[in-house]
Write an enzyme that holds these catalytic residues in place. Structure first.
Site, PDB file in Angstrom:
ATOM      1  N   ASP A 194     113.913 -14.203  23.367  1.00 46.19           N
ATOM      2  CA  ASP A 194     114.834 -13.487  24.427  1.00 46.19           C
ATOM      3  C   ASP A 194     114.953 -12.105  23.826  1.00 46.19           C
ATOM      4  OD1 ASP A 194     117.951 -13.810  25.984  1.00 46.19           O
ATOM      5  OD2 ASP A 194     116.478 -12.523  26.298  1.00 46.19           O
TER       6      ASP A 194
ATOM      7  N   ASP B 280     110.008  -3.089  28.875  1.00 44.05           N
ATOM      8  CA  ASP B 280     108.739  -3.281  30.044  1.00 44.05           C
ATOM      9  C   ASP B 280     109.053  -4.685  30.612  1.00 44.05           C
ATOM     10  OD1 ASP B 280     105.423  -3.422  29.527  1.00 44.05           O
ATOM     11  OD2 ASP B 280     106.664  -3.608  31.372  1.00 44.05           O
ATOM     12  N   SER B 281     110.300  -4.987  31.287  1.00 48.08           N
ATOM     13  CA  SER B 281     110.621  -6.341  31.852  1.00 48.08           C
ATOM     14  C   SER B 281     110.279  -6.503  33.134  1.00 48.08           C
ATOM     15  CB  SER B 281     111.942  -6.566  31.555  1.00 48.08           C
ATOM     16  OG  SER B 281     112.744  -5.604  32.544  1.00 48.08           O
ATOM     17  N   THR B 282     110.331  -7.649  33.509  1.00 50.18           N
ATOM     18  CA  THR B 282     110.338  -7.986  35.105  1.00 50.18           C
ATOM     19  C   THR B 282     111.556  -7.583  35.676  1.00 50.18           C
ATOM     20  OG1 THR B 282     111.225 -10.224  34.324  1.00 50.18           O
ATOM     21  CG2 THR B 282     108.998 -10.237  34.634  1.00 50.18           C
TER      22      THR B 282
HETATM   23  N1  SAM Z   1     104.843  -4.020  34.775  1.00 49.82           N
HETATM   24  C1  SAM Z   1     105.886  -5.149  35.026  1.00 49.82           C
HETATM   25  C2  SAM Z   1     106.940  -4.547  35.995  1.00 49.82           C
HETATM   26  O1  SAM Z   1     107.294  -3.518  36.400  1.00 49.82           O
HETATM   27  O2  SAM Z   1     107.592  -5.546  36.701  1.00 49.82           O
HETATM   28  C3  SAM Z   1     106.418  -5.789  33.823  1.00 49.82           C
HETATM   29  C4  SAM Z   1     105.394  -6.402  33.082  1.00 49.82           C
HETATM   30  S1  SAM Z   1     105.654  -7.528  31.956  1.00 49.82           S
HETATM   31  C5  SAM Z   1     104.501  -8.865  32.455  1.00 49.82           C
HETATM   32  C6  SAM Z   1     107.287  -8.237  31.907  1.00 49.82           C
HETATM   33  C7  SAM Z   1     107.481  -9.133  30.812  1.00 49.82           C
HETATM   34  O3  SAM Z   1     108.843  -9.238  30.752  1.00 49.82           O
HETATM   35  C8  SAM Z   1     106.823 -10.469  31.193  1.00 49.82           C
HETATM   36  O4  SAM Z   1     106.035 -11.004  30.363  1.00 49.82           O
HETATM   37  C9  SAM Z   1     108.059 -11.744  30.779  1.00 49.82           C
HETATM   38  O5  SAM Z   1     107.901 -12.869  30.476  1.00 49.82           O
HETATM   39  C10 SAM Z   1     108.789 -10.624  30.215  1.00 49.82           C
HETATM   40  N2  SAM Z   1     110.217 -10.904  30.086  1.00 49.82           N
HETATM   41  C11 SAM Z   1     111.163 -11.228  31.212  1.00 49.82           C
HETATM   42  N3  SAM Z   1     112.409 -11.617  30.676  1.00 49.82           N
HETATM   43  C12 SAM Z   1     112.468 -11.272  29.327  1.00 49.82           C
HETATM   44  C13 SAM Z   1     113.326 -11.373  28.301  1.00 49.82           C
HETATM   45  N4  SAM Z   1     114.643 -11.962  28.279  1.00 49.82           N
HETATM   46  N5  SAM Z   1     113.033 -11.219  26.971  1.00 49.82           N
HETATM   47  C14 SAM Z   1     111.790 -10.981  26.680  1.00 49.82           C
HETATM   48  N6  SAM Z   1     110.671 -10.727  27.737  1.00 49.82           N
HETATM   49  C15 SAM Z   1     111.260 -11.032  28.834  1.00 49.82           C
END
Ligand code: SAM
Length: 305
Positions: free
Chosen positions: A138, A156-158
């Site tokens: 996380d 670069d998160s969700t």
């Molecule tokens: N380009 C996308 C957008 O603008 O929404 C984001 C792309 S990337 C796929 C987002 C990533 O954040 C995902 O792989 C997800 O698993 C990751 N993610 C979400 N919450 C997280 C956290 N607490 N720690 C690390 N990664 C996380």
């Protein structure tokens, strides 16, 4: 009749893709993941019903997520990427010859594995690069416990729903600030400015508890519907967000980095965010109209499932 993928982020408005072929679909440990073929955008990946990236337009988002902070900084050697499981941000950051190390902290190993298989052009082998250190954790826990320091942090998160929610908290931003060196920069996105103004207002206020200077820049990414995608740019030196085109151009030509969207004029112009967005940040209130929220998203997801 081909299956349709309906992204319903906002009540009364959304986008629809023809699903020409489902390539992968599963509930991972953290979220629902689907990758499908679409004749307009190539392969599309969605997490929990929200489009994350597509083969056709991913370069816009990843170039703006990486080259704006790194060209503004001018001497980046250590980067932390939080999230970014498709590998596009990591690919772009590895283009810098002087880069020493990039740590990527992604909560969901399945996203990396599946994207390596089905979206290989996103990472282009970046996850196996000797300068890349991939950690499955996380991102919030990582920065809270980390003893390392970075020149640039890229979130670069969700969107702030599910595992991503914590990456928009004041505590998270404070922990990231502690992991940045003097003159460091943190960037991330707050979704599309039109429908996620409230989110940007909250992030702006939370960032200001830890950073002396917070700016926003923007770029239109076709599959992030509803208007330009907004990126925050946090540092303790306000001049970093206001570098003249000549400075950025000199760095851009020295680094010789191949891009398809980013260039020095785009860099400087991107900080010219719309007046309604500026007014909303100043007033702390979004303009009238529907605003995205995690609650609404979950309700709409349930309705469409
Ligand atoms: N380009 C996308 C957008 O603008 O929404 C984001 C792309 S990337 C796929 C987002 C990533 O954040 C995902 O792989 C997800 O698993 C990751 N993610 C979400 N919450 C997280 C956290 N607490 N720690 C690390 N990664 C996380």
């Amino acid at each position: 009749m081909s299956r349709k993928f309906l992204e319903t982020l906002f009540d009364g408005y959304g986008q629809q893709f023809d699903v020409d072929q489902v390539l992968f679909e599963s509930e991972t440990e953290h979220q629902h993941l689907v990758i499908f073929e679409n004749r307009a955008f190539g392969r599309v990946m969605a997490l929990d019903g929200i489009v994350q990236t597509t083969e056709r337009d991913e370069f816009i988002y990843h170039e703006m997520m990486i080259h704006v902070p790194l060209m503004a900084h001018g001497a980046t050697r250590r980067v932390l990427i939080i999230g970014g499981g498709d590998g596009g941000s990591l690919r772009e950051a590895l283009k810098y010859p002087q880069m020493q190390s990039i740590t990527q902290v992604e909560i969901d190993a399945s996203v990396i594995d599946i994207c390596k298989s089905y979206l290989p052009a996103h990472s282009c082998g970046a996850f196996d690069h000797p300068k890349a250190k991939v950690v499955i954790d996380d991102g919030f826990r990582y920065v809270k416990e980390s003893k390392e320091s970075f020149d640039v942090i890229v979130c670069d998160s969700t969107d702030p729903v599910g595992p991503g929610e914590v990456l928009y908290s004041e505590e998270f931003f404070a922990a990231c600030r502690r992991c940045l060196v003097e003159g460091g920069i943190m960037v991330g996105h707050t979704g599309v400015g039109w429908f996620q103004t409230t989110e940007a207002i909250q992030v702006n206020q939370r960032l200001r508890s830890s950073f002396a200077s917070v700016n926003f820049y923007c770029a239109a990414v076709p599959t992030y519907v509803g208007g330009a995608m907004m990126f925050y740019f946090a540092s303790d030196d306000s001049s970093l967000a206001k570098q003249p085109t000549e400075v950025i151009a000199q760095r851009f030509s020295a680094e010789k980095i191949p891009t398809r969207f980013y260039n020095p004029e785009v860099h400087v112009g991107a900080f010219g965010v719309p007046q309604y967005f500026r007014n909303a940040l100043e007033k702390g209130a979004a303009p009238p109209g529907p605003q995205w929220s995690a609650e609404m998203h979950e309700k709409l997801m349930a309705k469409n499932s």
